[in-house]
Design a protein around this motif. Sequence first.
Motif, PDB file in Angstrom:
ATOM      1  N   SER A  30       0.808  -1.223   0.000  1.00  0.00           N
ATOM      2  CA  SER A  30       0.000   0.000   0.000  1.00  0.00           C
ATOM      3  C   SER A  30       0.837   1.266   0.000  1.00  0.00           C
ATOM      4  O   SER A  30       0.294   2.365  -0.136  1.00  0.00           O
ATOM      5  CB  SER A  30      -0.945   0.010   1.207  1.00  0.00           C
ATOM      6  N   ASN A  31       2.144   1.146   0.116  1.00  0.00           N
ATOM      7  CA  ASN A  31       3.024   2.310   0.000  1.00  0.00           C
ATOM      8  C   ASN A  31       3.307   2.685  -1.444  1.00  0.00           C
ATOM      9  O   ASN A  31       3.867   3.762  -1.704  1.00  0.00           O
ATOM     10  CB  ASN A  31       4.368   2.042   0.693  1.00  0.00           C
ATOM     11  N   TYR A  32       2.937   1.806  -2.373  1.00  0.00           N
ATOM     12  CA  TYR A  32       3.348   1.960  -3.757  1.00  0.00           C
ATOM     13  C   TYR A  32       2.199   2.367  -4.662  1.00  0.00           C
ATOM     14  O   TYR A  32       1.105   1.810  -4.589  1.00  0.00           O
ATOM     15  CB  TYR A  32       3.929   0.648  -4.291  1.00  0.00           C
ATOM     16  N   ALA A  33       2.477   3.311  -5.547  1.00  0.00           N
ATOM     17  CA  ALA A  33       1.645   3.493  -6.726  1.00  0.00           C
ATOM     18  C   ALA A  33       2.036   2.418  -7.725  1.00  0.00           C
ATOM     19  O   ALA A  33       3.189   1.975  -7.754  1.00  0.00           O
ATOM     20  CB  ALA A  33       1.858   4.874  -7.320  1.00  0.00           C
ATOM     21  N   MET A  34       1.082   2.002  -8.538  1.00  0.00           N
ATOM     22  CA  MET A  34       1.317   0.913  -9.475  1.00  0.00           C
ATOM     23  C   MET A  34       0.960   1.336 -10.896  1.00  0.00           C
ATOM     24  O   MET A  34       0.034   2.137 -11.107  1.00  0.00           O
ATOM     25  CB  MET A  34       0.478  -0.303  -9.082  1.00  0.00           C
ATOM     26  N   GLY A  35       1.684   0.766 -11.826  1.00  0.00           N
ATOM     27  CA  GLY A  35       1.416   1.061 -13.221  1.00  0.00           C
ATOM     28  C   GLY A  35       1.447  -0.201 -14.067  1.00  0.00           C
ATOM     29  O   GLY A  35       2.048  -1.206 -13.676  1.00  0.00           O
ATOM     30  N   TRP A  36       0.769  -0.127 -15.198  1.00  0.00           N
ATOM     31  CA  TRP A  36       0.843  -1.174 -16.219  1.00  0.00           C
ATOM     32  C   TRP A  36       1.438  -0.552 -17.480  1.00  0.00           C
ATOM     33  O   TRP A  36       1.071   0.574 -17.877  1.00  0.00           O
ATOM     34  CB  TRP A  36      -0.534  -1.738 -16.534  1.00  0.00           C
ATOM     35  N   PHE A  37       2.326  -1.304 -18.095  1.00  0.00           N
ATOM     36  CA  PHE A  37       2.958  -0.910 -19.343  1.00  0.00           C
ATOM     37  C   PHE A  37       2.869  -2.093 -20.304  1.00  0.00           C
ATOM     38  O   PHE A  37       2.585  -3.224 -19.897  1.00  0.00           O
ATOM     39  CB  PHE A  37       4.441  -0.560 -19.112  1.00  0.00           C
ATOM     40  N   ARG A  38       3.125  -1.824 -21.575  1.00  0.00           N
ATOM     41  CA  ARG A  38       3.151  -2.920 -22.540  1.00  0.00           C
ATOM     42  C   ARG A  38       4.249  -2.682 -23.564  1.00  0.00           C
ATOM     43  O   ARG A  38       4.619  -1.543 -23.843  1.00  0.00           O
ATOM     44  CB  ARG A  38       1.787  -3.090 -23.214  1.00  0.00           C
ATOM     45  N   ALA A  50      -2.205   3.729 -14.605  1.00  0.00           N
ATOM     46  CA  ALA A  50      -1.572   3.867 -13.297  1.00  0.00           C
ATOM     47  C   ALA A  50      -2.636   4.082 -12.237  1.00  0.00           C
ATOM     48  O   ALA A  50      -3.742   4.558 -12.526  1.00  0.00           O
ATOM     49  CB  ALA A  50      -0.581   5.026 -13.294  1.00  0.00           C
ATOM     50  N   ILE A  51      -2.274   3.743 -11.011  1.00  0.00           N
ATOM     51  CA  ILE A  51      -3.195   3.892  -9.884  1.00  0.00           C
ATOM     52  C   ILE A  51      -2.386   4.295  -8.654  1.00  0.00           C
ATOM     53  O   ILE A  51      -1.269   3.816  -8.452  1.00  0.00           O
ATOM     54  CB  ILE A  51      -3.969   2.573  -9.653  1.00  0.00           C
ATOM     55  N   ASN A  52      -2.954   5.184  -7.842  1.00  0.00           N
ATOM     56  CA  ASN A  52      -2.215   5.634  -6.674  1.00  0.00           C
ATOM     57  C   ASN A  52      -2.339   4.602  -5.541  1.00  0.00           C
ATOM     58  O   ASN A  52      -2.983   3.561  -5.685  1.00  0.00           O
ATOM     59  CB  ASN A  52      -2.669   7.019  -6.231  1.00  0.00           C
ATOM     60  N   TRP A  53      -1.733   4.910  -4.402  1.00  0.00           N
ATOM     61  CA  TRP A  53      -1.612   3.915  -3.341  1.00  0.00           C
ATOM     62  C   TRP A  53      -2.956   3.459  -2.795  1.00  0.00           C
ATOM     63  O   TRP A  53      -3.121   2.307  -2.421  1.00  0.00           O
ATOM     64  CB  TRP A  53      -0.747   4.458  -2.205  1.00  0.00           C
ATOM     65  N   SER A  54      -3.932   4.358  -2.774  1.00  0.00           N
ATOM     66  CA  SER A  54      -5.223   4.009  -2.188  1.00  0.00           C
ATOM     67  C   SER A  54      -6.202   3.455  -3.216  1.00  0.00           C
ATOM     68  O   SER A  54      -7.235   2.887  -2.844  1.00  0.00           O
ATOM     69  CB  SER A  54      -5.838   5.239  -1.526  1.00  0.00           C
ATOM     70  N   GLY A  55      -5.909   3.667  -4.494  1.00  0.00           N
ATOM     71  CA  GLY A  55      -6.852   3.297  -5.544  1.00  0.00           C
ATOM     72  C   GLY A  55      -7.820   4.396  -5.894  1.00  0.00           C
ATOM     73  O   GLY A  55      -8.661   4.233  -6.777  1.00  0.00           O
ATOM     74  N   GLY A  56      -7.695   5.540  -5.244  1.00  0.00           N
ATOM     75  CA  GLY A  56      -8.640   6.614  -5.465  1.00  0.00           C
ATOM     76  C   GLY A  56      -8.333   7.495  -6.662  1.00  0.00           C
ATOM     77  O   GLY A  56      -9.144   8.342  -7.039  1.00  0.00           O
ATOM     78  N   ASN A  57      -7.168   7.287  -7.262  1.00  0.00           N
ATOM     79  CA  ASN A  57      -6.775   8.083  -8.420  1.00  0.00           C
ATOM     80  C   ASN A  57      -6.193   7.162  -9.480  1.00  0.00           C
ATOM     81  O   ASN A  57      -5.293   6.366  -9.195  1.00  0.00           O
ATOM     82  CB  ASN A  57      -5.734   9.127  -8.005  1.00  0.00           C
ATOM     83  N   TYR A  94       2.665  -7.475 -21.324  1.00  0.00           N
ATOM     84  CA  TYR A  94       2.217  -6.490 -20.340  1.00  0.00           C
ATOM     85  C   TYR A  94       3.011  -6.652 -19.050  1.00  0.00           C
ATOM     86  O   TYR A  94       3.175  -7.766 -18.532  1.00  0.00           O
ATOM     87  CB  TYR A  94       0.726  -6.659 -20.069  1.00  0.00           C
ATOM     88  N   TYR A  95       3.485  -5.520 -18.553  1.00  0.00           N
ATOM     89  CA  TYR A  95       4.293  -5.486 -17.345  1.00  0.00           C
ATOM     90  C   TYR A  95       3.643  -4.602 -16.287  1.00  0.00           C
ATOM     91  O   TYR A  95       3.088  -3.544 -16.622  1.00  0.00           O
ATOM     92  CB  TYR A  95       5.675  -4.895 -17.643  1.00  0.00           C
ATOM     93  N   CYS A  96       3.726  -5.019 -15.041  1.00  0.00           N
ATOM     94  CA  CYS A  96       3.352  -4.116 -13.964  1.00  0.00           C
ATOM     95  C   CYS A  96       4.626  -3.553 -13.332  1.00  0.00           C
ATOM     96  O   CYS A  96       5.700  -4.156 -13.432  1.00  0.00           O
ATOM     97  CB  CYS A  96       2.488  -4.793 -12.913  1.00  0.00           C
ATOM     98  N   ALA A  97       4.482  -2.399 -12.726  1.00  0.00           N
ATOM     99  CA  ALA A  97       5.624  -1.716 -12.127  1.00  0.00           C
ATOM    100  C   ALA A  97       5.165  -0.956 -10.894  1.00  0.00           C
ATOM    101  O   ALA A  97       3.990  -0.589 -10.776  1.00  0.00           O
ATOM    102  CB  ALA A  97       6.262  -0.767 -13.132  1.00  0.00           C
ATOM    103  N   ALA A  98       6.107  -0.727  -9.976  1.00  0.00           N
ATOM    104  CA  ALA A  98       5.797  -0.073  -8.709  1.00  0.00           C
ATOM    105  C   ALA A  98       6.627   1.184  -8.531  1.00  0.00           C
ATOM    106  O   ALA A  98       7.800   1.230  -8.927  1.00  0.00           O
ATOM    107  CB  ALA A  98       6.055  -1.032  -7.551  1.00  0.00           C
ATOM    108  N   SER A  99       5.997   2.194  -7.915  1.00  0.00           N
ATOM    109  CA  SER A  99       6.669   3.458  -7.650  1.00  0.00           C
ATOM    110  C   SER A  99       6.301   3.941  -6.254  1.00  0.00           C
ATOM    111  O   SER A  99       5.144   3.850  -5.846  1.00  0.00           O
ATOM    112  CB  SER A  99       6.232   4.500  -8.681  1.00  0.00           C
ATOM    113  N   LEU A 100       7.271   4.511  -5.548  1.00  0.00           N
ATOM    114  CA  LEU A 100       6.994   5.089  -4.240  1.00  0.00           C
ATOM    115  C   LEU A 100       6.484   6.520  -4.341  1.00  0.00           C
ATOM    116  O   LEU A 100       6.097   7.103  -3.321  1.00  0.00           O
ATOM    117  CB  LEU A 100       8.256   5.025  -3.364  1.00  0.00           C
ATOM    118  N   THR A 101       6.480   7.075  -5.542  1.00  0.00           N
ATOM    119  CA  THR A 101       6.025   8.444  -5.725  1.00  0.00           C
ATOM    120  C   THR A 101       4.823   8.483  -6.654  1.00  0.00           C
ATOM    121  O   THR A 101       4.692   7.688  -7.580  1.00  0.00           O
ATOM    122  CB  THR A 101       7.137   9.337  -6.303  1.00  0.00           C
ATOM    123  N   TYR A 102       3.913   9.386  -6.369  1.00  0.00           N
ATOM    124  CA  TYR A 102       2.727   9.606  -7.212  1.00  0.00           C
ATOM    125  C   TYR A 102       2.084  10.914  -6.757  1.00  0.00           C
ATOM    126  O   TYR A 102       1.877  11.100  -5.555  1.00  0.00           O
ATOM    127  CB  TYR A 102       1.729   8.460  -7.049  1.00  0.00           C
TER     128      TYR A 102
END
Length: 120
Positions: A30-38, A50-57, A94-102
């Motif tokens: 839950s600390n990570y924003a997540m993204g999908w790429f292809r 992409a989606i932020n840590w809470s899923g609200g964005n 398709y790849y998923c990826a994680a980011s600590l910033t958003y």
Amino acid sequence: QVQLVESGGGLVQAGGSLRLSCAASGRTFSNYAMGWFRLAPRKEREFVAAINWSGGNTYYADSVKGRFTISRDNAKNTVYLQMNSLKPEDTAVYYCAASLTYPHPEYNSWGQGTQVTVSS
């Protein structure tokens, strides 16, 4: 870094649907924003959603807006990509990826990818 494993890819006819999953482990998801790429043959890697840590964005590439939906379940440490109305041009790994910033994510953890093939 968080470890990511994608699943759910496959072969589908145009107009069909698939749901990709990306399971995370090793860190607090839950600390990570997540993204999908292809990545398609002979093309550059393309941002999908992409989606932020809470899923609200959430944020989508224009090419998938209205057809794909990104979501997450922090209790299951998983992010999803629901893909509807698939087109042959959606064929890619398709790849998923994680980011600590958003916003302005910097993705520094990547999964191994899952193949999606859409036949015409």
